[in-house]
Design an enzyme around this catalytic site. Sequence first.
Site: not given
Length: 142
Positions: A99, A113-115
């Site tokens: 997200h 950007y949390c990946i």
Amino acid sequence: MIKKNKEELNDMEYLVTQENGTEPPFQNEYWNHFEKGIYVDKLSGKPLFTSEDKFESNCGWPSFSKALNDDEIVELVDKSFGMIRTEVRSEKANSHLGHVFNDGPKEKGGLRYCINSAAIQFIPYDKLEELGYGDLIKHFKK
């Protein structure tokens, strides 16, 4: 170029990329990894993020201030779990990556950007040329 077929994914990689899952925070490969290089889509091998844009966010997942190329990322509204968030997917493989939030470093544009580590593969800077990513060397500070 590094890439996998869906059949080659392990259980966590499949859960994350194909079933929109989330791996555990602080228990994944890249949450505290800061080596110089790029992060590519695990399925397509398309470059998504660089270490130049990675930062420590204390959320337990790899965090980046921007995508390497906006054309490789698709953003969708995600209303799961009673929240409204922006899901990030890879354009080429249509894999769930994580997200994006607006609580990132202001000096880098304000995005986070949390990946999921399970959705990406790290390519070290000194292997970029050898693995077909030499054109991305220009994105790094000397």
